[in-house]
Each structure stands twice: as C-alpha cells, then as structure tokens.
Enzyme design. Sequence first.
Site, PDB file in Angstrom:
ATOM      1  N   ARG A 197       3.042 -11.236   3.399  1.00 51.11           N
ATOM      2  CA  ARG A 197       4.508 -11.176   3.396  1.00 51.11           C
ATOM      3  C   ARG A 197       5.107 -10.771   4.733  1.00 51.11           C
ATOM      4  O   ARG A 197       6.319 -10.835   4.900  1.00 51.11           O
ATOM      5  CB  ARG A 197       4.982 -10.230   2.289  1.00 51.11           C
ATOM      6  CG  ARG A 197       4.723 -10.802   0.924  1.00 51.11           C
ATOM      7  CD  ARG A 197       5.094  -9.832  -0.166  1.00 51.11           C
ATOM      8  NE  ARG A 197       6.534  -9.708  -0.315  1.00 51.11           N
ATOM      9  CZ  ARG A 197       7.114  -8.926  -1.222  1.00 51.11           C
ATOM     10  NH1 ARG A 197       6.360  -8.209  -2.034  1.00 51.11           N
ATOM     11  NH2 ARG A 197       8.406  -8.851  -1.307  1.00 51.11           N
ATOM     12  N   PRO A 228       0.825  -1.151   0.000  1.00 50.41           N
ATOM     13  CA  PRO A 228       0.000   0.000   0.000  1.00 50.41           C
ATOM     14  C   PRO A 228       0.887   1.238   0.000  1.00 50.41           C
ATOM     15  O   PRO A 228       1.792   1.352   0.796  1.00 50.41           O
ATOM     16  CB  PRO A 228      -0.722  -0.115   1.323  1.00 50.41           C
ATOM     17  CG  PRO A 228      -0.678  -1.544   1.700  1.00 50.41           C
ATOM     18  CD  PRO A 228       0.457  -2.123   0.971  1.00 50.41           C
ATOM     19  N   GLU A 229       0.648   2.125  -0.893  1.00 44.00           N
ATOM     20  CA  GLU A 229       1.310   3.427  -0.832  1.00 44.00           C
ATOM     21  C   GLU A 229       0.420   4.368  -0.027  1.00 44.00           C
ATOM     22  O   GLU A 229      -0.612   3.952   0.495  1.00 44.00           O
ATOM     23  CB  GLU A 229       1.563   3.941  -2.252  1.00 44.00           C
ATOM     24  CG  GLU A 229       2.513   3.022  -3.016  1.00 44.00           C
ATOM     25  CD  GLU A 229       3.218   3.699  -4.165  1.00 44.00           C
ATOM     26  OE1 GLU A 229       3.369   4.931  -4.132  1.00 44.00           O
ATOM     27  OE2 GLU A 229       3.641   2.981  -5.093  1.00 44.00           O
ATOM     28  N   HIS A 244      -2.698 -15.963   7.219  1.00 50.37           N
ATOM     29  CA  HIS A 244      -1.996 -14.666   7.221  1.00 50.37           C
ATOM     30  C   HIS A 244      -2.703 -13.563   8.008  1.00 50.37           C
ATOM     31  O   HIS A 244      -2.335 -12.405   7.901  1.00 50.37           O
ATOM     32  CB  HIS A 244      -1.703 -14.172   5.798  1.00 50.37           C
ATOM     33  CG  HIS A 244      -0.964 -15.162   4.965  1.00 50.37           C
ATOM     34  ND1 HIS A 244       0.220 -15.739   5.363  1.00 50.37           N
ATOM     35  CD2 HIS A 244      -1.249 -15.699   3.752  1.00 50.37           C
ATOM     36  CE1 HIS A 244       0.629 -16.581   4.430  1.00 50.37           C
ATOM     37  NE2 HIS A 244      -0.243 -16.579   3.449  1.00 50.37           N
TER      38      HIS A 244
END
Length: 270
Positions: free
Chosen positions: A110, A2-3, A92
């Site tokens: 991740r 996410p930016e 996750h």
Amino acid sequence: MPELPEVETTCRGIKPFVEQQTIVDMNVWQSKLRWPIPDNLALTVKNQTMRSVSRRGKYIIIELSNHHYLIIHLGMSGNLRVLTDGQPRRKHDHWQIIFTGGVLRYHDPRRFGSLHYSSSIERHPLLASLGIEPLTDTFDGDYLYRCSRNKSQAVKGFIMDSKITVGVGNIYANESLFLAGISPIRPAKKISIERYRQLATHIKQVLERAIEQGGTTLRDYVNSDGDQGYFQQTLNVYGRAELPCVNCVRPLKLIKQNQRATVYCTHCQR
DNA sequence: CTACGAACCTGCCTGC
DNA sequence: TGCAGGCAGGTTCGTA
C-alpha cells in the site's frame, strides 16, 4: 500496519544481521511512499556502517556511522526483511540496502510506509511530538489520568493519540479496553485514576504478550525472518463483531470511531 | 482546541 | 467470470 509489537519484532529480527555491517550499495525502485525517499540517498549512505537498530514508537531507527539516522515506518502493510540468499525483487519491493553479508529489503503493497534520513531523532518533525513509550515505567495509570483531565474525547481515541503514547494501534486499543472493562466511547476525562491504572496495566500486558508471540499476523504482514506470527488466535474483540463476548456470551458490538472499527461488549465494558 | 473527512495506495472479500 | 463497493494494521493535513 504493523502495530508496535510487529515493529519491535522486526527490529529484533533484523538487528543481529545489520548492526556493525557496512552499506555497500542501496537501490530505490519506488521513491513515492507516504513521503518521498530523498534523492540520492544511495550515494549518501554508501560506505556508512549501521551502528545500531532501535525503535521509537512505530519507527525503526538505524544509526549510521556519520551520526545521521535512517528512520523507517512500515505504514499499514510494510515489512522489512533481511535476505541472505539473493532472492529476486518481488512486486511491491521498493528499496533495499545491500551490506556486507546480506540485503535489507522493504516491501509494502500500500506504500503508506516511509523512509527518512535525518541528523536527529528527537528533533525530526515526525518524531518530535511523540508521547511516551507504553512499555516504560513512566507510562502508568497516573500518567493517563493526568493527561486526560481536560479531554472530552472518547477514551479509545485518547489512548491511540500518538502525542499521549505511541504504539497503541487499533487492534491493541480494542483489546486493552476490553481487558480493562472500559467502554471505548466513554469520555477520557470521566474515567477514574483506578480504572486508568487497570488500563495502563492491560496496555502493557497486551503489547508485551504480542511481542513475545512475534506479533499479530494479518494479511500481508510477515516477520523479518519470514515466519508468521500467531497472536491473532488470542484476540478477544478485534475482528469478532457479532460473535459472543468471551466473558458474558452476549454479541459484541461494532461501531466506527474516527473512521476505525471499534468492537466491544456493551455489557462488560462501561 | 476538537472533530471530522480526505488523502496517500493496493489487495481482498462480498454481493450482484 | 466480472465488476463495483467496502474494508483493512497508520498517520498527516485541511477545513469547519
């Protein structure tokens, strides 16, 4: 990650659900994120009220009633969602905060994201040396020009440097340089103040547009409410290597800078 | 100081 | 179908 637009979208999405809600419990299923989640955090935050939700750069900040803060980073693949329907834990999902009225759950395949607990925002080591927010009035071409005078570094790396400004990630760095007609490989100190004014304007525009549209969607990003964003439809260069420039039709060039993909038009960007 | 590579992880896509 | 390799939105750290 996410930016910045995705982080801002997440902030806005969770804010109305969690502000002024009291934490009933917390579960940490996986504490090994980019930095370990502090031990016994659940005990620490239990019975605290979440006073406010805000953002600093790409960090989401939840202010607690004990004047401490939860600081959340989404890394490359994280997302935060408010769940009100008792959804079971998925693969996750690493932690959740249970509050009166719902659950705030963190999902991150991740595990590049993080969760910190701190008595201060601006004195926290990861936030202390952050540059200015790009969507404020102090961020402008004059600021970029001033900061760049002694930098032989390529301009793309310069605008992505979090000590200069925060929240300009790889996608938006590529896009804003294209819109400003600036070559990403040009040394930062060799760019005029006029061109930096253009660049600053485009950085603001591209971020604001993305926020309006709910953030770029790539692979595993999901908005806080579960809807998909759709900003990717309007990308001019990112992910378009070898495709025609939208301006001059020549094929866009792909190079690597600081191990990150840079895509640009060698004709339109100089 | 800068520059660069490695590191932290998993998933997905491509090519053999 | 399987497997190896390369790629991905971020950021810090160590070394040269």
